[in-house]
Scaffold this active site. Structure first.
Site, PDB file in Angstrom:
ATOM      1  CD  GLU A 112       0.953 -14.088  -2.213  1.00  0.00           C
ATOM      2  OE1 GLU A 112       1.011 -14.256  -2.757  1.00  0.00           O
ATOM      3  OE2 GLU A 112       0.438 -13.115  -1.660  1.00  0.00           O
ATOM      4  CB  CYS A 141     -11.238  -4.211  -0.002  1.00  0.00           C
ATOM      5  SG  CYS A 141     -11.135  -4.033   1.390  1.00  0.00           S
ATOM      6  N   GLY A 184      -6.550 -12.024   4.301  1.00  0.00           N
ATOM      7  CA  GLY A 184      -7.596 -12.202   5.168  1.00  0.00           C
ATOM      8  C   GLY A 184      -8.583 -11.551   5.591  1.00  0.00           C
ATOM      9  CD  GLU A 185     -11.685  -8.182   8.581  1.00  0.00           C
ATOM     10  OE1 GLU A 185     -10.761  -7.164   7.800  1.00  0.00           O
ATOM     11  OE2 GLU A 185     -11.449  -8.251   9.902  1.00  0.00           O
ATOM     12  CB  SER A 237      -9.177  -0.884   6.726  1.00  0.00           C
ATOM     13  OG  SER A 237      -8.076  -1.866   7.061  1.00  0.00           O
ATOM     14  CG  HIS A 239      -9.698   1.811   2.906  1.00  0.00           C
ATOM     15  ND1 HIS A 239      -8.680   2.045   3.458  1.00  0.00           N
ATOM     16  CD2 HIS A 239      -9.642   1.067   3.332  1.00  0.00           C
ATOM     17  CE1 HIS A 239      -7.453   1.583   3.835  1.00  0.00           C
ATOM     18  NE2 HIS A 239      -8.524   0.801   3.530  1.00  0.00           N
TER      19      HIS A 239
HETATM   20  N1  SAH Z   1      -8.255  -7.485   6.419  1.00  0.00           N
HETATM   21  C1  SAH Z   1      -8.191  -6.677   6.617  1.00  0.00           C
HETATM   22  C2  SAH Z   1      -5.693  -6.531   6.885  1.00  0.00           C
HETATM   23  C3  SAH Z   1      -5.997  -5.754   5.141  1.00  0.00           C
HETATM   24  S1  SAH Z   1      -4.071  -6.160   4.255  1.00  0.00           S
HETATM   25  C4  SAH Z   1      -7.935  -5.332   7.135  1.00  0.00           C
HETATM   26  O1  SAH Z   1      -8.574  -4.593   5.867  1.00  0.00           O
HETATM   27  O2  SAH Z   1      -7.507  -4.208   7.475  1.00  0.00           O
HETATM   28  C5  SAH Z   1      -3.582  -4.657   4.932  1.00  0.00           C
HETATM   29  C6  SAH Z   1      -4.078  -2.891   4.594  1.00  0.00           C
HETATM   30  O3  SAH Z   1      -3.692  -2.718   3.579  1.00  0.00           O
HETATM   31  C7  SAH Z   1      -5.730  -2.307   5.056  1.00  0.00           C
HETATM   32  O4  SAH Z   1      -5.804  -1.536   5.249  1.00  0.00           O
HETATM   33  C8  SAH Z   1      -5.499  -2.844   3.801  1.00  0.00           C
HETATM   34  O5  SAH Z   1      -7.102  -2.277   3.793  1.00  0.00           O
HETATM   35  C9  SAH Z   1      -4.878  -2.333   2.840  1.00  0.00           C
HETATM   36  N2  SAH Z   1      -4.725  -2.187   0.859  1.00  0.00           N
HETATM   37  C10 SAH Z   1      -5.277  -3.476   0.576  1.00  0.00           C
HETATM   38  N3  SAH Z   1      -4.681  -2.934  -0.384  1.00  0.00           N
HETATM   39  C11 SAH Z   1      -3.912  -2.077  -0.730  1.00  0.00           C
HETATM   40  C12 SAH Z   1      -2.792  -1.415  -1.390  1.00  0.00           C
HETATM   41  N4  SAH Z   1      -3.037  -1.919  -3.145  1.00  0.00           N
HETATM   42  N5  SAH Z   1      -2.364  -0.760  -0.942  1.00  0.00           N
HETATM   43  C13 SAH Z   1      -2.055  -0.115  -0.173  1.00  0.00           C
HETATM   44  N6  SAH Z   1      -2.812  -0.440   0.672  1.00  0.00           N
HETATM   45  C14 SAH Z   1      -3.340  -2.257   0.421  1.00  0.00           C
END
Ligand code: SAH
Length: 387
Positions: A112, A141, A184-185, A237, A239
């Protein structure tokens, strides 16, 4: 724009490229394409033409390179070359104009990519491509739909670059910003991500400062990225403001303590002079209290100065107990950070109705590919909205 020197080992040198198993033009630089032309007994300007046809005209099939002689096109194909672009399996447009594309890769796996158009005050359009770096994600996550769908493989460099070209094509507009925030990461596929970064910068001509690489933190990779001294933004990220809470939200945090992650971020700044920005997904009743904001500010001040926090109110995903905090709670969290001298922005949710918002990217073919006879298959209703 800073010129970056990067280890080119991920992009085959021309003579190597000729011998490579998969002969993909996309991802080759102009000098490499010139060398390829010479290797095939053409004049080197033909390589320049190839570069223009691939990156500017975005032509997907060698036979459609009508500016170059038929004999050269045939020779390229006989030598096993292809452009390396994949078909769009499905495209979904959200009410706010965000477009989510499902791209079908050669092994029938779907990834995607999201295109997010934003008009600034002067009416100039900024177009952000949110690209995937893996098919699925191994990190799981707790609040992210991609992790729940499993992991199948890393993307090759050209599979990352083609996502940006696909967004340019769909919008008929050049991409101004690229964020590695799709599936992905990125730090688990650093070699391809760095090679794609170089190609996006040099060949697709996206400024390094317009590219953001987002990571949840993978041990020993931030240092590696720093050594390339990119002028791009590293987004981490976070959190949670402490290790205990972070482990409950991000399981991979157990292997990479917060103190080690923060030290690596500080070193990244020392090495690159680029400040790391921190993403913080706000989960109601879990990490969104004002006390968490104060603790977060303390953590950031302990490790550096002038850090920026990007708040992402949780985007709902199916099967998750988490809830999106109220607007008031988000504002209170942001205000607490600001009054503790941390600059903050709150990410506007885009593409929610197409399941294209942060963390919602997921499709049911993450783990297993499409059936092989799917070429003529119509996409199923629930593929795009497959949470
Ligand atoms: N793997 C990378 C890129 C992931 S997506 C990373 O973790 O940074 C990019 C951002 O979207 C990340 O900060 C991720 O934690 C956040 N994210 C993922 N799922 C989410 C959700 N359901 N609601 C809000 N943010 C989210």
């Amino acid at each position: 724009m800073a010129v970056v020197s990067m280890n080119l080992s991920t992009t085959p040198a021309p003579s190597q490229a000729l011998r490579a198993d998969s002969r993909v033009l996309l991802g080759l630089s102009e000098p490499e394409l010139q060398q390829l032309a010479l290797d095939l007994k053409q004049q080197s300007y033909r390589g320049k033409q190839l570069h223009h046809l691939i990156y500017k005209r975005k032509i997907k099939d060698i036979q459609d390179f009508s500016q170059v002689p038929l004999a050269f096109r045939n020779e390229l194909e006989e030598a096993g070359w292809k452009v390396g672009r994949s078909p769009i399996y499905q495209s979904v447009t959200a009410a706010d104009g965000t477009v989510k594309l499902l791209i079908k890769l050669e092994d029938n796996r779907l990834i995607e990519t999201v295109g997010i158009p934003v008009k600034d005050e002067k009416g100039v359009m900024r177009l952000t491509a949110c690209v995937s770096s893996q098919v699925g994600c191994p990190l799981r996550c707790s609040f992210c739909a991609t992790g729940k769908g499993g992991f199948s493989r890393n993307l090759n460099m050209h599979e990352i670059v083609e996502q940006v070209l696909a967004i340019e094509e769909i919008f008929n507009h050049r991409v101004t910003n690229v964020v590695f925030m799709g599936m992905g990461e990125p730090m688990m596929n650093l070699k391809s991500v760095l090679a794609a970064h170089q190609c996006l910068n040099k060949d697709v001509q996206i400024g390094q400062r317009m590219i953001t690489i987002s990571t949840v933190g993978v041990p020993n990779t931030i240092k590696k990225l720093a050594s390339h001294k990119l002028q791009s933004t590293l987004a981490v990220s976070l959190h949670a403001p402490n290790q205990k809470l972070r482990e409950t939200i991000v399981p991979s945090a157990k292997a990479y303590p917060l103190s080690a992650l923060m030290k690596d971020c500080r070193d990244y700044f020392v090495e690159t002079s680029r400040r790391v920005s921190f993403e913080y997904a706000l989960l109601a009743g879990v990490n969104d209290a004002v006390e968490h904001a104060v603790e977060l500010a303390e953590l950031l001040h302990e490790w550096g100065r002038g850090y920026h926090v990007n708040l992402i109110p949780f985007n709902p995903i199916e099967g998750s107990e988490y809830r999106r905090p109220s607007k008031k709670a988000v504002q209170a969290f942001a205000a607490a950070l600001e009054s503790n001298r941390v600059t903050v922005s709150t990410r506007q949710t885009r593409g929610l109705d197409a399941d294209a918002a942060c963390g919602q990217l997921r499709n049911k073919f993450q783990k297993s590919p499409l059936p092989t006879d799917s070429d003529n298959l119509q996409p199923e209703e629930d593929v795009a909205v497959a949470c």
